[in-house]
Design a protein around this motif. Structure first.
Motif, PDB file in Angstrom:
ATOM      1  N   LEU A   1      11.899 -23.947  19.194  1.00 53.72           N
ATOM      2  CA  LEU A   1      11.429 -22.937  18.240  1.00 53.72           C
ATOM      3  C   LEU A   1      11.049 -21.666  18.948  1.00 53.72           C
ATOM      4  O   LEU A   1      11.356 -20.562  18.500  1.00 53.72           O
ATOM      5  CB  LEU A   1      10.227 -23.489  17.463  1.00 53.72           C
ATOM      6  CG  LEU A   1       9.607 -22.517  16.444  1.00 53.72           C
ATOM      7  CD1 LEU A   1      10.641 -22.100  15.405  1.00 53.72           C
ATOM      8  CD2 LEU A   1       8.395 -23.159  15.777  1.00 53.72           C
ATOM      9  N   MET A   2      10.355 -21.770  20.082  1.00 54.95           N
ATOM     10  CA  MET A   2       9.918 -20.583  20.800  1.00 54.95           C
ATOM     11  C   MET A   2      11.104 -19.811  21.362  1.00 54.95           C
ATOM     12  O   MET A   2      11.072 -18.601  21.456  1.00 54.95           O
ATOM     13  CB  MET A   2       8.945 -20.947  21.920  1.00 54.95           C
ATOM     14  CG  MET A   2       7.617 -21.508  21.399  1.00 54.95           C
ATOM     15  SD  MET A   2       6.922 -20.484  20.091  1.00 54.95           S
ATOM     16  CE  MET A   2       6.742 -18.961  20.971  1.00 54.95           C
TER      17      MET A   2
ATOM     18  N   GLY B   1       8.020 -21.304  11.272  1.00 55.66           N
ATOM     19  CA  GLY B   1       7.180 -22.298  11.928  1.00 55.66           C
ATOM     20  C   GLY B   1       5.737 -21.845  12.034  1.00 55.66           C
ATOM     21  O   GLY B   1       5.354 -20.792  11.531  1.00 55.66           O
ATOM     22  N   GLU B   2       4.942 -22.651  12.709  1.00 54.95           N
ATOM     23  CA  GLU B   2       3.508 -22.388  12.827  1.00 54.95           C
ATOM     24  C   GLU B   2       3.068 -22.540  14.277  1.00 54.95           C
ATOM     25  O   GLU B   2       3.564 -23.398  15.016  1.00 54.95           O
ATOM     26  CB  GLU B   2       2.719 -23.362  11.947  1.00 54.95           C
ATOM     27  CG  GLU B   2       1.212 -23.171  12.026  1.00 54.95           C
ATOM     28  CD  GLU B   2       0.461 -24.215  11.223  1.00 54.95           C
ATOM     29  OE1 GLU B   2      -0.780 -24.221  11.268  1.00 54.95           O
ATOM     30  OE2 GLU B   2       1.128 -25.052  10.563  1.00 54.95           O
TER      31      GLU B   2
ATOM     32  N   ILE C   1       4.716 -17.974  11.234  1.00 53.70           N
ATOM     33  CA  ILE C   1       5.678 -16.962  11.653  1.00 53.70           C
ATOM     34  C   ILE C   1       6.723 -16.822  10.558  1.00 53.70           C
ATOM     35  O   ILE C   1       7.408 -17.784  10.208  1.00 53.70           O
ATOM     36  CB  ILE C   1       6.358 -17.344  12.982  1.00 53.70           C
ATOM     37  CG1 ILE C   1       5.320 -17.840  13.991  1.00 53.70           C
ATOM     38  CG2 ILE C   1       7.144 -16.174  13.527  1.00 53.70           C
ATOM     39  CD1 ILE C   1       4.189 -16.874  14.234  1.00 53.70           C
ATOM     40  N   VAL C   2       6.841 -15.625   9.995  1.00 47.36           N
ATOM     41  CA  VAL C   2       7.768 -15.406   8.892  1.00 47.36           C
ATOM     42  C   VAL C   2       8.526 -14.106   9.089  1.00 47.36           C
ATOM     43  O   VAL C   2       8.094 -13.210   9.820  1.00 47.36           O
ATOM     44  CB  VAL C   2       7.034 -15.351   7.528  1.00 47.36           C
ATOM     45  CG1 VAL C   2       6.238 -16.616   7.269  1.00 47.36           C
ATOM     46  CG2 VAL C   2       6.142 -14.126   7.438  1.00 47.36           C
ATOM     47  N   VAL C   3       9.664 -14.015   8.444  1.00 48.90           N
ATOM     48  CA  VAL C   3      10.380 -12.759   8.254  1.00 48.90           C
ATOM     49  C   VAL C   3      10.154 -12.358   6.805  1.00 48.90           C
ATOM     50  O   VAL C   3      10.354 -13.162   5.889  1.00 48.90           O
ATOM     51  CB  VAL C   3      11.884 -12.902   8.544  1.00 48.90           C
ATOM     52  CG1 VAL C   3      12.615 -11.602   8.231  1.00 48.90           C
ATOM     53  CG2 VAL C   3      12.111 -13.295   9.992  1.00 48.90           C
TER      54      VAL C   3
ATOM     55  N   THR D   1      -1.860 -15.318   8.508  1.00 48.32           N
ATOM     56  CA  THR D   1      -2.981 -16.215   8.766  1.00 48.32           C
ATOM     57  C   THR D   1      -3.896 -16.248   7.548  1.00 48.32           C
ATOM     58  O   THR D   1      -4.240 -15.201   6.992  1.00 48.32           O
ATOM     59  CB  THR D   1      -3.797 -15.746   9.982  1.00 48.32           C
ATOM     60  OG1 THR D   1      -2.912 -15.503  11.082  1.00 48.32           O
ATOM     61  CG2 THR D   1      -4.820 -16.792  10.385  1.00 48.32           C
ATOM     62  N   GLN D   2      -4.295 -17.444   7.144  1.00 50.78           N
ATOM     63  CA  GLN D   2      -5.238 -17.582   6.039  1.00 50.78           C
ATOM     64  C   GLN D   2      -6.608 -17.105   6.493  1.00 50.78           C
ATOM     65  O   GLN D   2      -7.082 -17.461   7.569  1.00 50.78           O
ATOM     66  CB  GLN D   2      -5.290 -19.036   5.584  1.00 50.78           C
ATOM     67  CG  GLN D   2      -6.108 -19.280   4.331  1.00 50.78           C
ATOM     68  CD  GLN D   2      -5.949 -20.695   3.818  1.00 50.78           C
ATOM     69  OE1 GLN D   2      -4.841 -21.235   3.817  1.00 50.78           O
ATOM     70  NE2 GLN D   2      -7.045 -21.295   3.381  1.00 50.78           N
TER      71      GLN D   2
END
Length: 378
Positions: free
Chosen positions: A20-21, A261-262, A268-270, A293-294
């Motif tokens: 993922l990274m 992912g998290e 992490i989003v687009v 982030t919440q």
């Protein structure tokens, strides 16, 4: 640098999620060929950072199930009255049979003393010197390279009436952040007529009708400047990320999210705008990714789980190291902000760097202007 910084990348690797990274590495994304799959997700990122989601969409729920990659959202402020992130639709492209009045001189052409701008100001030079060979400075003559001398290449305008732009190399106009193309003129030569939409430029002293002196910006709203270049390094399109009253059914306020992912509570989003593409470049982001982030824990109060910080990388800090211990700086993350304490609310979304002082978090992250809500669009 990846979207989470080198330190978090190491932690992530230790957790066994290297794939993922690797995907989140901006450099590798921009360097790969046609399309890179996102490990474990039904989405891809192209070399320019654009997210591609296949159809039909497969739901990917994240942030404790509050958001889904298959939903459409408006992104709203917490302040009253509510405002939503708003990006105007681009004007329609010109028809195929439209004229091609734009002449573009050879970029950076130079005869050893002057460029094509010099020949534009002194048209007589074309007859006197336009045919001369100026090697080793250039392999083409002014008559071949410069529009003023009949050279250059012709094509359709790159920009259109109604688009907002920024200028470079136009002195004080470079400071103006609200410029719009008002007209395209072809006589006596092609040029954009750019209108100042909001007063800008260095302050100057003026005297009003009563004889009182005051300072005001050099360029007032409604004034114009002529730009004879179509070079993107001189006049560049500006995508305005505005804050306007939330209205249902406005595609200008609709966004989709692609979850990648998290990492340590950061999702992490687009974020993709329905009409104009990825949101990050319009905000000056150096990566296509956002960290969401919440803010509050679930159950802390009614609706506490619906408030989010939205952060983007605004400086990769490539090559910068700490002068004390020699460690490389991590990328600079910035909040998306709708205002600031003691200031008038912004008309456009701004980014505020996430800074720490001796390990303490910035007080800005406790303000309502740094928090956002994602409202599903039905």
């Amino acid at each position: 640098h990846n979207a989470l910084g080198s330190r978090s990348a190491q932690t992530h690797s230790n957790r066994g999620r290297t794939d993922l990274m690797k995907t989140l590495s901006l450099l590798s994304i921009l360097a790969v060929i046609q399309l890179s799959p996102i490990h474990g997700f039904d989405a891809s990122i192209d070399p320019f950072g654009e997210a591609t989601i296949p159809e039909p969409c497969q739901p990917k729920h994240f942030l404790n199930g509050k958001l889904s990659s298959c939903d459409t959202f408006s992104i709203a402020t917490l302040t009253s009255p509510r405002r939503c992130i708003h990006i105007e639709a681009p004007p329609p492209p010109p028809s195929d049979d439209a004229d091609a009045p734009v002449c573009t001189s050879v970029p950076n052409w130079f005869d050893g003393k002057n460029g094509c701008n010099g020949y534009m100001r002194h048209r007589e030079w074309c007859d006197k010197f336009g045919h001369l060979d100026y090697q080793p400075y250039t392999t083409v003559t002014a008559n071949q390279a410069c529009c003023a001398c009949g050279g250059g290449t012709r094509g359709k305008p790159r920009l259109q009436v109604g688009e907002y732009v920024t200028l470079t190399g136009y002195g004080p106009y470079d400071e103006c952040k609200s410029l719009k193309i008002d007209a395209l003129q072809t006589s006596p030569h092609f040029h954009y007529v750019v209108e100042v939409m909001k007063a800008c430029g260095p302050n100057k002293m003026v005297q009003d009708a009563r004889g009182y002196r005051k300072f005001e910006p050099s360029f007032q709203a409604g004034s114009h400047v002529s730009v004879s270049s179509d070079d993107p390094n001189v006049i560049a399109k500006q995508t305005r990320v505005e804050l306007k009253k939330c209205r249902a059914g406005k595609e200008e306020q609709e966004f989709s999210l692609t979850s990648l992912g998290e990492e340590e509570g950061n999702h992490i989003v687009v974020i993709h705008h329905k009409l104009t593409g990825d949101l990050s470049p319009a905000l000056g982001g150096k990566s296509p990714f956002f960290n969401i982030t919440q803010v509050f824990e679930d159950g802390l109060f009614e609706g506490s789980g619906d408030f989010f910080y939205v952060k983007v990388i605004t400086n990769t800090n490539e090559g910068r190291v700490n002068s004390i211990d020699g460690t490389p700086y991590e990328p600079t993350h910035s909040y998306l902000a709708s205002g600031n304490f003691g200031e008038k609310e912004y008309s456009q979304v701004q980014t505020k760097p996430l800074t720490t002082v001796r390990g303490m978090r910035s007080s800005f992250d406790e303000q309502e202007f740094s928090m956002w809500q994602f409202k599903p669009v039905t």
